[in-house]
Write an enzyme that holds these catalytic residues in place. Structure first.
Site, short mmCIF file in Angstrom:
data_model
loop_
_atom_site.label_atom_id
_atom_site.label_comp_id
_atom_site.label_asym_id
_atom_site.label_seq_id
_atom_site.Cartn_x
_atom_site.Cartn_y
_atom_site.Cartn_z
N HIS A 56 -48.52 2.22 -19.75
CA HIS A 56 -47.34 3.02 -19.48
C HIS A 56 -47.37 3.44 -18.01
O HIS A 56 -48.22 4.23 -17.59
CB HIS A 56 -47.35 4.24 -20.40
N ALA A 57 -46.44 2.90 -17.22
CA ALA A 57 -46.41 3.24 -15.79
C ALA A 57 -45.86 4.65 -15.61
O ALA A 57 -45.05 5.11 -16.40
CB ALA A 57 -45.55 2.23 -15.04
N CYS A 88 -61.58 13.26 -17.56
CA CYS A 88 -62.51 12.13 -17.70
C CYS A 88 -62.33 11.02 -16.68
O CYS A 88 -63.27 10.64 -15.99
CB CYS A 88 -62.41 11.54 -19.09
#
Ligand code: UDX
Length: 451
Positions: free
Chosen positions: A271-272, A280
């Protein structure tokens, strides 16, 4: 099985509650009395869907305390304390070291202990922790059986309960076969899925049983870094293509779907948007780069993922600049502060970079988040922004609005009212969350990422 967890952050708390829910007696230790107090009262200290409910369901088997209890008989002790990044990116082992010493001081003669490193720790940490425990035991003159295993967690915030109860796999790294067997028994209810799913977190349809992957301690430690570096790289990859898609006039969401259906690639993490954040990816990519540097081994792929990610945040400001021309004196509304939807976590949140760069360029910033506002207001130094009560209040007088977090509520923005409340006409959808046509229908200029 008697289980003690040290640290009640995202990882420690969710793991502890999940293990108690599936039938183990769990003592969770935290140095912060107010956290212990709240948890003992059944109040979840982090925003995590399904966690408070699970806490109630498992409360008979859960004890929260500030004091590590005496460790006797067969016990699993899970170290889940923070490993914040040091200046050079290396993970700081100070809290892990303290936990290891405290464990060794509490071990009773004849105990049979498996110490589990669940915190994300540098390569070689299992041996390091074992060294601390053994030295302290020798100093005390206590004889006990102790093995150390690396058992990385792969839970993502916002779906931590689900990831804990229904893992894709469980990785246990240890050279001690007996320790592996103890952990196999600890995780048996998860490996066999032999528990009734809690009402709020159903078992995924046709979920295959998760395998137990047994490795050396070093391989398990490296696995955690490899998993997060890979996911971070996958996102940076699609973000890089988003940039090119804008130039050639393609739609990256269509490209992502078309390549993702190749099962060698997979649709998730394509997902851009504004780039990755959170506790993390940034920390772990920096840590593995620092480790690699220590071995004089360059990792240009991971380095590029990090560089592209920073650029992705700055690009959102450039999009605003392109449409508003002069940013000084403008008012920009930012919808979403958390690093992603369904969490109140602000660690390495792209929205914070956005605020910083916008202010450097002289813009006034208004912000809203459905859950993370309290955490934002507690930040030090305080953010110099205006806190809006809801998206409509945020829109008031804005020259442009940026959707910076993929909160579900933002999918249903009251676009008519938002458009009416704004001063300007620019809506930057930095998460590709909205329907471009619906935005344009309100005479707003829709600016997505790679579409
Ligand atoms: C991650 C890992 O997924 C998890 O396995 C590990 O244990 C901890 O780190 P987390 O940081 O909670 O979990 O969130 P994740 O859902 O992985 O998202 C990380 C970041 O990437 C978020 O900022 C998210 O918005 C962004 N992201 C994710 C994208 O920009 N595009 C995507 O396609 C997916």
């Amino acid at each position: 099985m008697n289980t003690v967890i040290i640290g009640t952050g995202y990882v420690g708390l969710t793991t502890g509650v999940a293990l108690a829910y599936v039938g183990h007696d769990v003592t969770a230790v935290d140095i912060d009395p107010s956290i212990v107090d709240r948890l003992s009262r059944g109040e979840a200290t982090i925003h995590e869907p399904g966690l408070e409910e699970l806490l109630h369901l498992a409360q008979d088997r859960l004890t929260f305390t500030t004091e590590l209890p005496d460790l006797s008989g067969e016990t699993v002790v899970v170290i889940a304390v923070g490993t914040p990044p040091k200046e050079n990116g290396d993970a700081d082992m100070a809290y892990v070291d303290v936990a290891a010493r405290q464990i060794a001081e509490r071990i009773q003669p004849g105990a049979n202990l498996v110490v589990v490193n669940k915190s994300t720790v540098p390569i070689g940490s299992a041996r390091h922790v074992e060294g601390i425990v053994r030295r302290t035991l020798r100093e005390r003159g206590v004889e006990a059986t102790v093995a150390v295993a690396s058992n990385p967690e792969f839970l993502a915030e916002g779906r931590a309960v689900r990831d804990s109860l229904y893992p894709d796999r469980i990785v246990v790294g240890s050279d001690d076969e007996a320790a592996v067997e103890v952990l196999r028994r600890l995780y048996a209810p998860l490996l066999e899925q032999a528990f009734e799913p809690p009402p709020g977190v159903p078992r995924p349809d046709r979920m295959p049983l998760p395998p137990l992957i047994t490795t050396t301690a070093t391989s398990a430690e490296l696995t955690k870094y490899a998993a997060n570096s890979f996911l971070a790289t996958k996102i940076s990859f699609i973000n890089e293509f988003a940039g090119l898609a804008e130039r050639v006039g393609a739609d990256v969401t269509q490209v992502a779907r078309a390549i993702g259906l190749d099962d060698r690639i997979g649709t998730r993490f394509l997902h851009a948007g504004i780039g990755w954040g959170g506790s993390c990816f940034g920390k772990d990519t920096r840590a593995i780069l620092a480790t690699a540097e220590g071995y004089d081994f360059p990792m240009p792929v991971v380095q590029a993922a990090v560089d592209v990610n920073y650029q992705q945040r700055v690009r959102i400001v450039e999009k605003l600049q392109e449409h508003l021309k002069v940013l000084r004196g403008t008012t920009i509304g930012i919808l979403g502060l958390a690093f992603k939807g369904d969490t109140d976590d602000l660690r390495d949140a792209p929205a914070l970079t956005l605020i910083e760069v916008l202010q450097e360029r002289g813009a006034q910033v208004r912000v809203h988040d459905p859950v993370a506002m309290d955490n934002a207001q507690a930040l030090e130094p305080p953010l110099d922004v205006t806190y809006a009560t809801d998206p409509l209040d945020l829109a008031d007088g804005c020259d442009a609005i940026v959707v910076a977090t993929d909160w579900d509520v933002y999918r249903q923005l009251p676009l008519d009212d938002v458009a009416a409340a704004m001063r300007g006409r620019v809506l930057v959808d930095a998460r590709n969350l909205l329907d471009p046509d619906a935005v344009r229908a309100r005479q707003l200029r829709y600016v997505g990422v790679g579409r």
